[in-house]
Design a protein around this motif. Sequence first.
Motif: not given
Length: 159
Positions: A90-119
């Motif tokens: 019914i579903a599958k998931s895999r752990h990935i490196n945050p650098l594998s996220l879409p580039i637009d998302a990485q840019q949003t995360l860097a601006k909107k969530y500055a100071g947060y660390k990926f868990d």
Amino acid sequence: MKPQINLLIKKAQKSFSKKIMIVAVAATLIATSAFAGGEENKAKAISSLKKEFNTAKDIEWKVTDNYIKASFNWNDQQLEVFYNYDGDMIAKSRHINPLSLPIDAQQTLAKKYAGYKFDETVEYNGQEGDHYFYTSMIKENTKILLQITPEGSVSVFQK
């Protein structure tokens, strides 16, 4: 009068003991049948997993009321696959490196969530064609879970 009371107490104890025994046997039968059904369902999921991921290693199973989950390593990736009780994925998931996220998302995360660390970051694919990324981020005592579309749109999934 005392012998009659003792006789009544003994009869009540025997009756009570029989009722306890019946309840115990019934509970055992119910638990056994539920466990047997869970094992049968797990066997279906195991068969499906072997077909899809025949080189899976370090497989751990979890049976819940709603699904059966297999967590394992496959091709140097940590995966989780979810099955229904018929053994269908019914579903599958895999752990990935945050650098594998879409580039637009990485840019949003860097601006909107500055100071947060990926868990933890996960790519999720559902049976209905659902495809999302989820990442949990931590800043001091605050942890948030974000949902990210393949196009890079970011939204708070859970605070």
